[in-house]
Design an enzyme around this catalytic site. Sequence first.
Site, PDB file in Angstrom:
ATOM      1  N   GLU A  35      90.745  52.035  24.363  1.00 28.01           N
ATOM      2  CA  GLU A  35      90.884  52.391  25.778  1.00 28.01           C
ATOM      3  C   GLU A  35      89.699  51.822  26.564  1.00 28.01           C
ATOM      4  O   GLU A  35      89.841  51.288  27.653  1.00 28.01           O
ATOM      5  CB  GLU A  35      90.951  53.920  25.891  1.00 28.01           C
ATOM      6  CG  GLU A  35      91.138  54.434  27.292  1.00 28.01           C
ATOM      7  CD  GLU A  35      92.539  54.195  27.834  1.00 28.01           C
ATOM      8  OE1 GLU A  35      92.813  54.658  28.924  1.00 28.01           O
ATOM      9  OE2 GLU A  35      93.344  53.504  27.175  1.00 28.01           O
ATOM     10  N   GLU A 114      82.137  35.894  10.991  1.00 29.44           N
ATOM     11  CA  GLU A 114      81.592  37.028  10.230  1.00 29.44           C
ATOM     12  C   GLU A 114      82.438  38.251  10.528  1.00 29.44           C
ATOM     13  O   GLU A 114      83.123  38.290  11.544  1.00 29.44           O
ATOM     14  CB  GLU A 114      80.159  37.349  10.703  1.00 29.44           C
ATOM     15  CG  GLU A 114      79.179  36.242  10.537  1.00 29.44           C
ATOM     16  CD  GLU A 114      77.907  36.477  11.367  1.00 29.44           C
ATOM     17  OE1 GLU A 114      77.675  37.605  11.823  1.00 29.44           O
ATOM     18  OE2 GLU A 114      77.173  35.502  11.554  1.00 29.44           O
ATOM     19  N   LYS A 116      83.005  41.884  11.956  1.00 27.06           N
ATOM     20  CA  LYS A 116      82.354  42.700  12.973  1.00 27.06           C
ATOM     21  C   LYS A 116      82.216  44.106  12.389  1.00 27.06           C
ATOM     22  O   LYS A 116      83.200  44.836  12.245  1.00 27.06           O
ATOM     23  CB  LYS A 116      83.171  42.721  14.264  1.00 27.06           C
ATOM     24  CG  LYS A 116      82.448  43.435  15.395  1.00 27.06           C
ATOM     25  CD  LYS A 116      83.121  43.114  16.701  1.00 27.06           C
ATOM     26  CE  LYS A 116      82.524  43.778  17.913  1.00 27.06           C
ATOM     27  NZ  LYS A 116      81.876  45.021  17.791  1.00 27.06           N
ATOM     28  N   ARG A 137      69.406  49.127  20.285  1.00 23.39           N
ATOM     29  CA  ARG A 137      69.610  48.194  21.374  1.00 23.39           C
ATOM     30  C   ARG A 137      69.171  48.773  22.719  1.00 23.39           C
ATOM     31  O   ARG A 137      68.672  48.054  23.577  1.00 23.39           O
ATOM     32  CB  ARG A 137      71.092  47.811  21.438  1.00 23.39           C
ATOM     33  CG  ARG A 137      71.373  46.860  22.554  1.00 23.39           C
ATOM     34  CD  ARG A 137      72.685  46.187  22.365  1.00 23.39           C
ATOM     35  NE  ARG A 137      73.798  47.105  22.586  1.00 23.39           N
ATOM     36  CZ  ARG A 137      75.066  46.742  22.548  1.00 23.39           C
ATOM     37  NH1 ARG A 137      75.380  45.503  22.250  1.00 23.39           N
ATOM     38  NH2 ARG A 137      76.021  47.603  22.761  1.00 23.39           N
ATOM     39  N   CYS A 409     106.316  86.570  11.429  1.00 24.63           N
ATOM     40  CA  CYS A 409     106.878  87.857  11.841  1.00 24.63           C
ATOM     41  C   CYS A 409     108.318  88.058  11.394  1.00 24.63           C
ATOM     42  O   CYS A 409     108.887  89.120  11.599  1.00 24.63           O
ATOM     43  CB  CYS A 409     106.800  87.981  13.365  1.00 24.63           C
ATOM     44  SG  CYS A 409     107.806  86.757  14.195  1.00 24.63           S
TER      45      CYS A 409
HETATM   46  S1  IVH Z   1      76.307  39.111  16.997  1.00 23.43           S
HETATM   47  C1  IVH Z   1      74.273  38.023  20.844  1.00 23.43           C
HETATM   48  N1  IVH Z   1      77.499  39.659  14.706  1.00 23.43           N
HETATM   49  O1  IVH Z   1      78.954  44.122  17.781  1.00 23.43           O
HETATM   50  C2  IVH Z   1      75.242  38.383  19.769  1.00 23.43           C
HETATM   51  N2  IVH Z   1      77.305  41.371  16.327  1.00 23.43           N
HETATM   52  O2  IVH Z   1      80.318  44.269  20.349  1.00 23.43           O
HETATM   53  C3  IVH Z   1      75.027  39.736  19.308  1.00 23.43           C
HETATM   54  N3  IVH Z   1      78.228  43.509  15.609  1.00 23.43           N
HETATM   55  O3  IVH Z   1      76.088  44.396  19.744  1.00 23.43           O
HETATM   56  C4  IVH Z   1      75.838  40.226  18.261  1.00 23.43           C
HETATM   57  N4  IVH Z   1      78.875  42.885  13.621  1.00 23.43           N
HETATM   58  O4  IVH Z   1      76.142  45.590  17.454  1.00 23.43           O
HETATM   59  C5  IVH Z   1      77.098  40.104  15.905  1.00 23.43           C
HETATM   60  N5  IVH Z   1      78.506  40.033  12.646  1.00 23.43           N
HETATM   61  C6  IVH Z   1      78.106  40.478  13.828  1.00 23.43           C
HETATM   62  C7  IVH Z   1      78.320  41.812  14.220  1.00 23.43           C
HETATM   63  C8  IVH Z   1      77.908  42.215  15.479  1.00 23.43           C
HETATM   64  C9  IVH Z   1      78.801  43.889  14.458  1.00 23.43           C
HETATM   65  C10 IVH Z   1      78.026  44.403  16.770  1.00 23.43           C
HETATM   66  C11 IVH Z   1      76.679  44.298  17.425  1.00 23.43           C
HETATM   67  C12 IVH Z   1      76.969  43.867  18.824  1.00 23.43           C
HETATM   68  C13 IVH Z   1      78.361  44.385  19.001  1.00 23.43           C
HETATM   69  C14 IVH Z   1      79.080  43.703  20.143  1.00 23.43           C
END
Ligand code: IVH
Length: 664
Positions: A35, A114, A116, A137, A409
Site C-alpha cells: 500500500e 542481488e 533485496k 539510516r 449455547c
Molecule cells: S542498495 C544507494 N542493495 O532496500 C543504494 N539495498 O528500498 C542503496 N536493501 O535502503 C541500497 N537489500 O535498506 C541495496 N542488496 C541490496 C539491498 C538493499 C536490501 C534495502 C536497503 C535500502 C532499501 C531500499
Amino acid sequence: MTDRVAARVLELRLILTEANYRYYLEQDPELSDREYDRLFAELKALETAHPELQTSDSPTQTVGAPPQSTFESRRHLEPMLSLDNAFTRDELEAFEARIRRTLAYEGAIAYLAELKIDGLSVSLRYEQGTLVWAATRGNGVVGEDVTLNLMALGDFPRRLEGVPDRLEVRGEVYLSKAEFARINAERARGGEPPFRNPRNAASGTLRQVDPKVSSERGLRAFFYGLARPDQLGLKTQGEILAWLERRGFCVNEKRRTLDSLAGVEALIGEWLSERGHLSYEVDGVVIKVDRLDLQEDLGATSRAPRWAIAYKFPAEEVSTELRAITLQVGRTGKITPVAELEPRFVDGSVVSRATLHNPGFIAEKDLRLGDRVVIHKSGGIIPEIKRVLYDQRPSGSVPYAFSERCPECGAALVFEGANLFWVNPNCRAQLLERLRHYASRQAMDIEGLAKKTLEQLMERGLVGRIADLYRLSFEDLEALEGFAELSARKLLNEIERSKTRSLARFLTALGLPHVGRGTASVLARSFGSVAALRAASPEELSAVPDIGPVTAKAIYAVMQRGEVGELLEELAELGVSPSQDAPASRQQHLSGMRFVLTGTLTRPRSEVKAELEALGAKVGSSVSRQTDYLVAGASPGSKLARAEALGVKVVGEEELTGILRHEI
Ligand code: IVH
C-alpha cells in the site's frame, strides 16, 4: 483541477510521512509495504505531472524519518539513499531507457543483481581501519548510533588492514524467519504483543536501549556497498562484493552479473520461485549498473540513485493446510467462518487464519478440512484463501457441514440471505460483541472498558447484559486483573459519564439493525427520545429521510421485542438518560440548502451528513442545478465534473467547516 491535485498531493505526503514515522520510530506500520508503494507511486506521478507542486521536503525527495534522540546521532560519509521501485517489466525497461538517455549511451550495460533483503540498512564506519560506530539510516544524512546493539554479530570484521582513513560499509540487518518466530513465542509467554514481521522485529531489536536484549536475539547482516568505493580502486559492483567478502563481511551468495536486462528478467523469475525456501525474508531483487564509472555519471536524486532499482516481487502465493474452521460470532449474531491454517509466511508476516466470509464461500469452493489451499494477502493486507489444490485432497475427505447449533449455547442457527445467524441473543459470544460495541468510541465511548475487561466481568458473573454495567461497584472493578485503585475509579467514572451521552450515541450503541452512527443521528433528531422512537410505526419510521422500508421494519421489530423494552426500561431506571441532541430550532442556518458529498473525506461521510442535516440542510446523492454546494474530498468522482458543468459551487472540507460554523 490543479487545486484538487494539490490537495491530493498534500494528503499523500501526510499519509506517507506518518507511515515513515511509524515505520522508523515505532516499528508498527499501519500501511502494508504494498500500500505504501502504491501511494508513493501515485504521489510521484502527480509530482512529475505537476512540477510546480514539487517541494524538497516531500517524502519522494527525502529518506526515512528523523533520528531518535535517545541514541547518539552519526553523520554518514555519503548520504544513505533509498531505491526507486519497479513492479513490472515495462518499469524495468523504463529504468534502462532513462540510463541510456542520461548517459547518451548505446552500448551494452551490465547489471549486478542481488536479493533485496527485507531488513534495515546500517552503515559501519571504520577509522584508521578500526570500527568506530554503526548507525541506522535515520534521515539518510544523520542516523542513530546502534553500535552496541550490533556487537553480538559476527558478520563483519572489527578491524581492516590497509584501508583509507575513513571508510563506510553499507548493509542490511535482518532476522531469520525462525528467529522471528522464536522471539514472538517468547514475547507471547511474557504477555508482550508480537512483532508484525521480521523487519519490525529487527528494527525493534536494533533500537533496544539494553544491548543485552539485542545480543540474545539472533540478528544477522548482509553487506552490499561502500560509501566511496573509488577510494579502494574498485571498478564494479561485483568487485565491491568480492572485496567485502574477502575482508570478512557476510555477503549474500545469491548475486549475479548479467550482460543485459533480458538476463535480469530471467533471473527474477528464477529467484522468485526460490524465495519461499530462503530462511529470511526478501521482497525483491535489487538491480545495479555494474560499472562504477557509469554509476558515477548517472548520479542520484536526493532520494535514490539513478543507477539502481528495486524490482519488487508480486504478492506471494503460498500453499498451506486448512486445519479447522472456527465460527466467529458478531454482535448481531452473524457468523463468520474463519479458516485455521498451518501457519506460513506470506509477504512478510505469518498467516495462520483467513476469513471464509460466509457459508456460501465454503460451499462454492467445496472447502474441506485437511485440504491444501493457496493463500495470499488480498490488497497486500488481508489474508485470503485463493484456491483449493483439489488434486492434493486427502482421500476420504467429506464436504464441510455447518453445525446446526451454537456450540456455546445450543441455540439453533438460521440463514438470512447468504449469512448464517445465531438467533439466541443471550449467547455469551454475541453478548461480548454487543458490549464491546456499546462501549466503543463511536457509541457510548466508555474509555477503559476493553475486551479483556469485559471478558473478566462476564467470567465473574458480574455482567450478563448491558444494564449490568451500571451496577458495577468500585470493589468489583478494583478486583479485576490489571486494575488498581486509580484505574477502577477512572472506569467507574467513565461508566457514570456514559449515562448522559447523546441520544444519537445511545441509539448507535444499541446496535439496532442497519443503524450506524449516521442513521442513529437522523433517528435521534426526528424522534427526540427513546420513548418516541419506540412508539413509532413502520410507516412513521420510513417517513424519516434516509430510512428505507426494510430498515424501518427491522427497527420496528426490534423495538417491539419484549427483552428490548425491558432493557430500555432497566437502563432508564439505572439513570441512563441520553441527552437530547441539539434541538431543531437552534442554529438552523443551513435550512433549505442542498448539499452533495463526494470523494474521501477525513471524517465518516455519515457524520458530515448528520451534521449538515442537524443544521437544516438537505444532503442528496446526485448533483443537480438545485444543489447549492458540492463538498469534494480526496479523489472525487464524476459528481465533480457534473457540478463544474452545471456551475454548482464546489467546496473542500476546510470551507465546509466554515460553513458549518456559520463563518461563511
Ligand atoms: S542498495 C544507494 N542493495 O532496500 C543504494 N539495498 O528500498 C542503496 N536493501 O535502503 C541500497 N537489500 O535498506 C541495496 N542488496 C541490496 C539491498 C538493499 C536490501 C534495502 C536497503 C535500502 C532499501 C531500499
